[in-house]
Structure formats: structure tokens, C-alpha cells
Design an enzyme around this catalytic site. Sequence first.
Site, PDB file in Angstrom:
ATOM      1  CD  GLU A 117      -2.938  -0.809  -0.140  1.00 42.61           C
ATOM      2  OE1 GLU A 117      -3.008   0.307  -0.679  1.00 42.61           O
ATOM      3  OE2 GLU A 117      -3.528  -1.809  -0.590  1.00 42.61           O
ATOM      4  CE1 TYR A 163      -6.932   2.905  -0.252  1.00 39.42           C
ATOM      5  CE2 TYR A 163      -4.544   2.920   0.038  1.00 39.42           C
ATOM      6  CZ  TYR A 163      -5.691   2.352  -0.495  1.00 39.42           C
ATOM      7  OH  TYR A 163      -5.583   1.217  -1.257  1.00 39.42           O
ATOM      8  CG  ASP A 168      -8.121   3.326  -4.652  1.00 39.24           C
ATOM      9  OD1 ASP A 168      -9.342   3.393  -4.894  1.00 39.24           O
ATOM     10  OD2 ASP A 168      -7.330   2.644  -5.327  1.00 39.24           O
ATOM     11  CB  CYS A 219     -14.942   3.401 -13.563  1.00 32.79           C
ATOM     12  SG  CYS A 219     -15.956   4.868 -13.365  1.00 32.79           S
ATOM     13  CB  CYS A 270     -20.413   3.285 -19.569  1.00 33.82           C
ATOM     14  SG  CYS A 270     -19.621   4.663 -18.739  1.00 33.82           S
ATOM     15  CB  CYS A 329     -19.527  -0.654 -16.453  1.00 35.64           C
ATOM     16  SG  CYS A 329     -19.489  -0.407 -14.677  1.00 35.64           S
ATOM     17  CB  CYS A 380     -23.809   3.797 -13.228  1.00 32.86           C
ATOM     18  SG  CYS A 380     -22.686   5.200 -13.247  1.00 32.86           S
TER      19      CYS A 380
HETATM   20  S1  SF4 Z   1     -21.246   2.791 -15.782  1.00 35.25           S
HETATM   21 FE1  SF4 Z   1     -20.742   4.205 -14.149  1.00 35.25          FE
HETATM   22  S2  SF4 Z   1     -19.366   3.075 -12.818  1.00 35.25           S
HETATM   23 FE2  SF4 Z   1     -19.473   1.961 -14.753  1.00 35.25          FE
HETATM   24  S3  SF4 Z   1     -17.752   2.710 -15.962  1.00 35.25           S
HETATM   25 FE3  SF4 Z   1     -19.522   3.962 -16.487  1.00 35.25          FE
HETATM   26  S4  SF4 Z   1     -19.410   5.710 -15.112  1.00 35.25           S
HETATM   27 FE4  SF4 Z   1     -18.085   4.145 -14.280  1.00 35.25          FE
END
Ligand code: SF4
Length: 303
Positions: A32, A112, A130, A179, A186, A189, A195
Site C-alpha cells: 500500500e 486510506y 482510493d 471506470c 460503461c 460495466c 449508475c
Molecule cells: S457505468 Fe458508471 S461506474 Fe461503470 S464505468 Fe460507467 S461511469 Fe463508471
Amino acid sequence: MQKTLLQWYEANGRHELPWRNTTDIYHIYLSEIMLQQTQVNRVRDEYYPQFLAKFPTLKSLGEAPLEEVLSAWSGLGYYSRARNLHKTAQLTQGKLPSEYKELLKLPGIGSYTASAICSFGHHQGITVVDTNIARVIKRFYALLDANAKNIDTHAAQLLNHKESRAHNLALMDLGSLLCLPKNPKCDICPLREQCRGKEEPELYTQTKKTKYESLELFYGIYIRNNKIALTQTEGSMYKGMLELPSVEPLEEDFLRSFKHSYTKYRLTVNLYHLEEIEKKCIWIAMDELHAAPISSLVKKALL
Ligand code: SF4
């Protein structure tokens, strides 16, 4: 959503990282600290295994002289991290506490790092935030101008209390693999459905441009009997390290100049050949330089 995230992590996470496959708290702590300013690949392939080969336990780290620790840290920069690791190893006599509040009392351990040790090392149900996770949280909840406290509160809402360690690691990998700061992926994702920021993800994570400062430095190189003259650094940033003796800009005996970057500084380093030296210096044999506590700037100048 937590389940989908964990499934994605199971299939795509960076499970091979060595500090994710150990129960040794010192190894997790060390990773870390190294990862704070250094890229994952360089830590995994170079610095982490090399450092652990020299100091396999926190106790051995605390018993080593500071110069040896700084020398092993050479190339990683931000040497206060190495000094704090060493101090912490000495203060704890080789055994880190497992409570978040106790960890915070140790040099160089902020919120952190303390939460990362508690979550990744001790599997405690605690959020870890983070920069990667913060970016995911800001976009997922569409938070504009969110401060750290606000992000922490939202991260806590999202926390999977049954699988907190895997959840935190999954969010971290999601931030680092999908992300992304620019052009997040996205479309693939696992959080896409829920989201709130997916339409304009970059709106929630605009960053201020770093202002760089240009500096010109002048150093002398003085070699006698195959030994080089170095001086003890005075500034707190490089405390305990050895550097080349600084000189006034000279007209003659110019050797070469090179560019070097350090944090926000863009340096032009000018090297001169010295015929004599007035400063108090430490003589290091040229073939022992690699083991001396010298910064990457000095290495660039000499090796
Ligand atoms: S959907 Fe949302 S969390 Fe996923 S990559 Fe896109 S902005 Fe990031």
C-alpha cells in the site's frame, strides 16, 4: 448490484497481485505504501519483491540502518515513505496493530492506508477509498463537487458487509480497468444499470490541471581515486540521502545537462567537472554507488 460486482470481480479482477495472495500484514502494508505513488506493474515486478528480499519481515526492516532502507527505496521517490516505514517498524517492534485508530497513530499511515490494512489484511467490514474507488463512487452516485467525507458516506452505503474485502478490491479494479478517468467503458460495466453518472461520467471527475514549476540545478562531479564526493542532503524531502555537491553556475568545465521530473518540478540539471571541493563530503567508491542512498536524479547523473 453487489452480487453483480462480485461476479465481475471473480472473472476479471487482478487476483494475481502478490499482496492479494498473502496474509502477511507487513507485506500488505508495504504494498500500500509503495502503490501510493508508483505504478502497479513496477511495484509488482521490481520494487516489492526486491524490498522484501532485503527486508522480509517488519522486524528485519526496523533493525536495518536507515541508509540501507533508503538505498533499497532508491528509484521509488518520495523518500519520506521509506523513513516512515522504518520508523513504524521500530515503533511497533515488528508487529502492526490491527485497529484502525491505532494504525492512524503511526508515522506515514493515513486514513486510506489504515483502512486498506484493516480491510485487505484483517477482513474488517470497513470502506476503503482510493482514487479509483472515489472516481467510481462519484460517477455511480452522480456527485458533483463531492468532498472526501461525502464520498466516504456514499462508499459506506454501497459496502457489502458480508464480503467487504472482495467488494473493496472489486471497486478498486473496476475503477482501474473500466471506470477510467477518460473514456470509461460503461458499455461493459457491471454497474451500468444502476449508475447515475453513466451519461456524462467525466462531468463528475473533472480534475484541475497540475501546475508545473521549472527549476534549474547545478551540480559538481568530483572523483578521486575512483571515489566520488557526495554530500548529505539537508532538505526534509531527501533527508538521509546523499546528493552531488551543488555549485554556483559555472562558465567552464561544463559536462552536460539533462532533464528530470520530480513531483511538480521539471528540472534542468547541469553537471560540471570539479578540480577541488570545499564542502564537507562523503566519499563513495564508484562500484558501491548502486548500494548508496542516492536519488534517481543522482543515478541519472552518474550511472
Ligand atoms: S457505468 Fe458508471 S461506474 Fe461503470 S464505468 Fe460507467 S461511469 Fe463508471
